[in-house]
Design a protein around this motif. Structure first.
Motif, short mmCIF file in Angstrom:
data_model
loop_
_atom_site.label_atom_id
_atom_site.label_comp_id
_atom_site.label_asym_id
_atom_site.label_seq_id
_atom_site.Cartn_x
_atom_site.Cartn_y
_atom_site.Cartn_z
N LEU A 1 7.03 4.37 -16.70
CA LEU A 1 6.69 3.17 -15.94
C LEU A 1 5.18 2.97 -16.04
N ILE A 2 4.78 1.92 -16.73
CA ILE A 2 3.37 1.57 -16.88
C ILE A 2 3.00 0.60 -15.77
N TYR A 3 1.88 0.79 -15.11
CA TYR A 3 1.56 -0.11 -13.99
C TYR A 3 0.08 -0.48 -13.95
N ASN A 4 -0.17 -1.67 -13.42
CA ASN A 4 -1.50 -2.24 -13.27
C ASN A 4 -2.09 -1.80 -11.94
N LYS A 5 -3.04 -0.88 -11.98
CA LYS A 5 -3.62 -0.32 -10.77
C LYS A 5 -4.34 -1.39 -9.94
N ASP A 6 -4.97 -2.34 -10.62
CA ASP A 6 -5.74 -3.36 -9.92
C ASP A 6 -4.82 -4.27 -9.09
N LEU A 7 -3.66 -4.63 -9.65
CA LEU A 7 -2.73 -5.48 -8.89
C LEU A 7 -2.19 -4.75 -7.66
N PHE A 8 -1.92 -3.47 -7.80
CA PHE A 8 -1.44 -2.69 -6.65
C PHE A 8 -2.51 -2.66 -5.55
N LYS A 9 -3.76 -2.41 -5.96
CA LYS A 9 -4.85 -2.33 -4.99
C LYS A 9 -5.06 -3.67 -4.30
N LYS A 10 -5.02 -4.76 -5.07
CA LYS A 10 -5.24 -6.09 -4.52
C LYS A 10 -4.16 -6.47 -3.52
N ALA A 11 -2.91 -6.03 -3.78
CA ALA A 11 -1.80 -6.36 -2.90
C ALA A 11 -1.66 -5.37 -1.74
N GLY A 12 -2.46 -4.31 -1.76
CA GLY A 12 -2.38 -3.31 -0.71
C GLY A 12 -1.10 -2.50 -0.77
N VAL A 13 -0.57 -2.31 -1.96
CA VAL A 13 0.68 -1.56 -2.15
C VAL A 13 0.35 -0.19 -2.75
N ALA A 14 0.97 0.84 -2.21
CA ALA A 14 0.74 2.19 -2.71
C ALA A 14 1.25 2.31 -4.15
N ASP B 1 8.17 10.57 -7.28
CA ASP B 1 9.30 10.65 -6.35
C ASP B 1 9.96 9.30 -6.09
N TRP B 2 9.43 8.25 -6.66
CA TRP B 2 9.97 6.92 -6.41
C TRP B 2 11.42 6.80 -6.84
N THR B 3 12.16 5.96 -6.07
CA THR B 3 13.54 5.61 -6.41
C THR B 3 13.58 4.12 -6.75
N TRP B 4 14.74 3.64 -7.14
CA TRP B 4 14.91 2.21 -7.40
C TRP B 4 14.48 1.39 -6.19
N ALA B 5 14.84 1.87 -5.02
CA ALA B 5 14.52 1.13 -3.78
C ALA B 5 13.01 0.99 -3.61
N ASP B 6 12.28 2.04 -3.92
CA ASP B 6 10.82 1.99 -3.81
C ASP B 6 10.25 0.99 -4.81
N GLU B 7 10.77 1.02 -6.02
CA GLU B 7 10.30 0.10 -7.04
C GLU B 7 10.59 -1.35 -6.65
N GLN B 8 11.78 -1.58 -6.15
CA GLN B 8 12.17 -2.94 -5.76
C GLN B 8 11.29 -3.47 -4.64
N ALA B 9 11.04 -2.63 -3.64
CA ALA B 9 10.21 -3.06 -2.51
C ALA B 9 8.80 -3.40 -2.96
N ALA B 10 8.24 -2.58 -3.84
CA ALA B 10 6.89 -2.84 -4.34
C ALA B 10 6.87 -4.09 -5.21
N ALA B 11 7.88 -4.26 -6.06
CA ALA B 11 7.93 -5.41 -6.96
C ALA B 11 7.97 -6.72 -6.20
N GLN B 12 8.70 -6.73 -5.10
CA GLN B 12 8.78 -7.95 -4.28
C GLN B 12 7.42 -8.30 -3.69
N LYS B 13 6.68 -7.30 -3.25
CA LYS B 13 5.36 -7.54 -2.65
C LYS B 13 4.34 -7.97 -3.71
N LEU B 14 4.53 -7.50 -4.91
CA LEU B 14 3.57 -7.76 -5.98
C LEU B 14 3.82 -9.07 -6.73
#
Length: 421
Positions: free
Chosen positions: A155-168, A173-186
């Protein structure tokens, strides 16, 4: 029909890091054509577009040690490669040597398109390879290709977008549920920023199926078993992203490398893709990293293997074998791959592998090796390409709303059963 068994394939990956690396002249005893050099045409998909110069480095080293041989490289993007290869074989213009992935090897070997390398091999010291790795590229007891590299999907991810959205940021240890929740916020459709991109196709499906606890084929390989509760869960996971946290089929519009361009433009937060993308991301203007892909009931990461084969019709079998041997086992090839992040060589030389981990971009390169702990290998049958196309087509129908997930899987399973007969 000869199939690569699941046990053997799993052993292949387990042995990838237990192989040896050797350097030396590969053409001892090889014969040149009278009055000039022998030209070996080599066709590849993995070198283009980011590693053509790296391949040139390996070619130069090979030609220096083997002055009677010229290697001429031809490339094609993966989505065009096998069509061009099949056309050249059918038309009698096949390259002398060419790259084959693990999934398509069985088809080409069974069709009689490959040269038995044992008939032309010079150096018969096979200790440079893991026994399991060699066995995976055998058919009816004969060696038709030499294993050259392997790669994993992360899983490749954009650190800047996570920081800007305030998402960890993602963790192992992430599961599908964690990914889905983050994706919705991002996801911000107004700004055309998407939280996630995971293609709805065969290669993602068999992996997510494994993550959901399912199996693609029966244990004896004679029947499709993905039309199951686990299969529905996996397909639904992929399909439900479309139009919500990732673009629709219409928005993508058949654009080549859409996801690559989306990520590079800073408009994609999470991207399911392989380590072969690392080199092309060196200069993006934002921070990025990788992590082992999230799982559901279990972890499962896709691992791909590429090998070098020779055409059954080549007039330069010894030279084609020599090139295949050098590209797959020489120290030059191994260190060049490591230095350029061009997949990984199947070597046990810890100093070489340490060089891969020392590269600071991405920082969490350890995730590449961690992903080998839970492997999802692609199902392999004789009519491989047809199977892949069938599954991708039916999943696409579900993603576009032309069929329900349940109906799409039922249709795909019935068609795969026909291919297995």
């Amino acid at each position: 029909m000869s199939r690569i068994t699941k046990a053997a394939a799993t052993a292949l990956v387990a042995g990838l890091l237990a192989t040896a690396c050797a350097q030396g002249s590969a053409t001892k005893g090889a014969e040149s054509t009278p009055g000039g050099k022998v030209t070996v045409r080599y066709f590849t998909f993995s070198a283009a577009p980011d590693h053509v110069k790296d391949l040139d480095t390996i070619v130069a080293a090979f030609e220096k040690e083997n002055p009677g041989v010229d290697v001429v490289v031809e490339t094609a993007p993966y989505d065009e490669y096998f069509t061009k290869l099949q056309t050249s074989i059918a038309g009698g213009t096949a390259p002398d040597a060419f790259e084959l992935n693990y999934e398509n090897f069985v088809t080409y070997a069974a069709a009689g398109s490959l040269l038995d390398l044992g008939t032309v091999a010079g150096d018969t010291d096979d200790s440079v390879y893991a026994p399991e790795s060699l066995a995976a590229f055998k058919h009816d007891g004969k060696q038709y290709a030499l294993p050259a590299s392997f790669s994993t999907v992360v899983l490749i991810y954009n650190k800047d977008l996570f920081k800007k959205a305030g998402v960890a940021e993602p963790t192992a240890d992430w599961t599908w549920a964690d990914e889905q929740a983050a994706a919705q916020k991002l996801t911000d459709k107004g700004k055309k920023v998407y939280g996630d991109f995971q293609p709805v196709q065969f290669f993602e499906f068999y992996k997510t199926l494994k993550q959901a606890g399912g199996e693609f084929l029966s244990a004896d390989g004679t029947k499709a078993t993905f039309d199951s509760p686990a299969g529905e869960k996996a397909a639904t996971w992929l399909v439900n992203k479309v139009g919500k946290t990732m673009p629709t089929e219409a928005e993508i519009g058949g654009t080549a490398d859409y996801d690559t361009n989306l990520f590079k433009s800073g408009k994609l937060a999470m991207w399911h893709n392989g380590i072969w993308q690392f080199a092309g991301l060196k200069d993006v203007p934002f921070g990025w990293d990788v992590v082992v892909e999230p799982g559901d009931t279990t972890k499962a990461s896709a691992v791909f293997h590429n090998a070098v084969a020779a055409s059954a019709t080549t007039r330069h079998g010894k030279e084609a074998w020599a090139w295949a041997r050098f590209l797959s086992s020489s120290g030059t090839a191994a260190t060049t791959r490591i230095a350029s992040s061009w997949e990984l060589p199947p070597v046990s030389d810890q100093a070489v592998l340490a060089g891969y981990l020392k590269d600071p971009v991405p920082a969490n390169r350890q995730a590449v090796f961690d992903s080998l702990k839970s492997i999802a290998l692609p199902p392999v049958i004789k009519r491989q390409q047809e199977m892949q196309d069938v599954v991708t087509k039916e999943l696409s129908n579900a993603a576009a709303g032309r069929a329900s997930v349940k109906d799409a899987l039922a249709t795909a399973a019935a068609k795969v059963d026909e291919l297995l007969r």
